[in-house]
Design a protein around this motif. Sequence first.
Motif, PDB file in Angstrom:
ATOM      1  N   MET A 144       0.839  -1.199   0.000  1.00 45.69           N
ATOM      2  CA  MET A 144       0.000   0.000   0.000  1.00 45.69           C
ATOM      3  C   MET A 144       0.874   1.250   0.000  1.00 45.69           C
ATOM      4  SD  MET A 144      -2.870   1.234   2.790  1.00 45.69           S
ATOM      5  CE  MET A 144      -4.107   0.069   2.208  1.00 45.69           C
TER       6      MET A 144
ATOM      7  N   LYS B 289       2.026   4.937   0.921  1.00 46.59           N
ATOM      8  CA  LYS B 289       1.933   5.649   2.193  1.00 46.59           C
ATOM      9  C   LYS B 289       2.125   7.143   1.962  1.00 46.59           C
ATOM     10  CE  LYS B 289       5.280   3.149   3.778  1.00 46.59           C
ATOM     11  NZ  LYS B 289       6.356   2.607   4.653  1.00 46.59           N
TER      12      LYS B 289
ATOM     13  N   ARG C 108      -6.842  13.980   2.943  1.00 47.67           N
ATOM     14  CA  ARG C 108      -6.846  12.685   3.626  1.00 47.67           C
ATOM     15  C   ARG C 108      -7.954  11.791   3.078  1.00 47.67           C
ATOM     16  NH1 ARG C 108      -5.953  11.671  10.065  1.00 47.67           N
ATOM     17  NH2 ARG C 108      -5.865   9.398   9.944  1.00 47.67           N
TER      18      ARG C 108
ATOM     19  N   HIS D 115      -7.188   8.288   1.045  1.00 48.23           N
ATOM     20  CA  HIS D 115      -7.764   7.032   1.530  1.00 48.23           C
ATOM     21  C   HIS D 115      -8.571   6.355   0.433  1.00 48.23           C
ATOM     22  CE1 HIS D 115      -6.573   6.560   5.645  1.00 48.23           C
ATOM     23  NE2 HIS D 115      -7.066   7.721   6.044  1.00 48.23           N
TER      24      HIS D 115
ATOM     25  N   PHE E 274      -4.324   4.880  -0.379  1.00 52.20           N
ATOM     26  CA  PHE E 274      -3.153   5.223   0.413  1.00 52.20           C
ATOM     27  C   PHE E 274      -3.403   4.960   1.894  1.00 52.20           C
ATOM     28  CE2 PHE E 274      -2.472   7.719  -3.361  1.00 52.20           C
ATOM     29  CZ  PHE E 274      -1.100   7.935  -3.454  1.00 52.20           C
ATOM     30  N   SER E 275      -2.348   4.614   2.588  1.00 54.80           N
ATOM     31  CA  SER E 275      -2.320   4.709   4.047  1.00 54.80           C
ATOM     32  C   SER E 275      -1.850   6.122   4.372  1.00 54.80           C
ATOM     33  CB  SER E 275      -1.353   3.671   4.613  1.00 54.80           C
ATOM     34  OG  SER E 275      -1.112   3.915   5.977  1.00 54.80           O
TER      35      SER E 275
ATOM     36  N   ARG F 208      -1.083   9.351   7.158  1.00 53.50           N
ATOM     37  CA  ARG F 208      -0.929   9.916   8.491  1.00 53.50           C
ATOM     38  C   ARG F 208      -0.724  11.416   8.366  1.00 53.50           C
ATOM     39  NH1 ARG F 208       4.695  10.327  10.165  1.00 53.50           N
ATOM     40  NH2 ARG F 208       6.111   9.329   8.650  1.00 53.50           N
TER      41      ARG F 208
ATOM     42  N   GLU G  77       4.376   1.793  -5.144  1.00 56.78           N
ATOM     43  CA  GLU G  77       4.785   0.855  -4.118  1.00 56.78           C
ATOM     44  C   GLU G  77       5.814  -0.120  -4.688  1.00 56.78           C
ATOM     45  OE1 GLU G  77       2.636  -2.344  -1.069  1.00 56.78           O
ATOM     46  OE2 GLU G  77       1.538  -1.460  -2.731  1.00 56.78           O
TER      47      GLU G  77
END
Length: 216
Positions: free
Chosen positions: A1, A3, A24, A28, A32-33, A35, A215
């Motif tokens: 995945m 990031k 965000r 998502h 994507f992951s 943070r 990725e």
Amino acid sequence: MRKALIVYGGWEGHEPEECAAIYRRWLHEDGFSVRTATETSAFADPSIHDLSLIVPIFTMSKIEKDEALNLAKAVEGGVGLAGHHGGMSDAFRDSVVYQFMIGGQWVAHPGDIIDYTVDVAKPEDPIMEGIKSFPFNSEQYYMHMDPAAEVLATTTFSGEHAWWIKDVVMPVVWKHRYGHGRVFHTTLGHQAHEFNDTNMATIMRRGLNWAAREES
């Protein structure tokens, strides 16, 4: 995945928290992951070298030298960088390392919030596919630009608010390489409601995905 990291803060007039929430959600949805961080110290974290994408939303403010150098090294190594308006191209005014990486630096928006036209310069580019020139209401950014940037859309200044720049054609959307990393930017998006414009949102979302490292 894949990031992604969104780092937001700085001048509140550009609604960094609201814009970060939009990014965000998009990321998502696009697999994507994600943070988030609210301090520039996130740019100094060694783990950012393992990311696919970094989205800065940090108008003005200050970045420490070690933070800017680590961010630049991560992008040079292949991490993508993408963002909009002053959150990316009017950030960290005293860091030439950062400005070199972005490819453009805001210097003025004559007339403040005005109506203007965004003209598609490269309709054949996948980021601009199907998009025609469109009207927009926002700050019309006057930029100092890296001539190596690949310009995808422009705007022309009327001279109404600064007569000496009449007919100047200025980049609005561009992409370029910084080392192995892809960098994407649009000067649109003064506040979060501008993401409701279908053209702006489509360009920005495609730009995020273009910039992101695949990725491994």
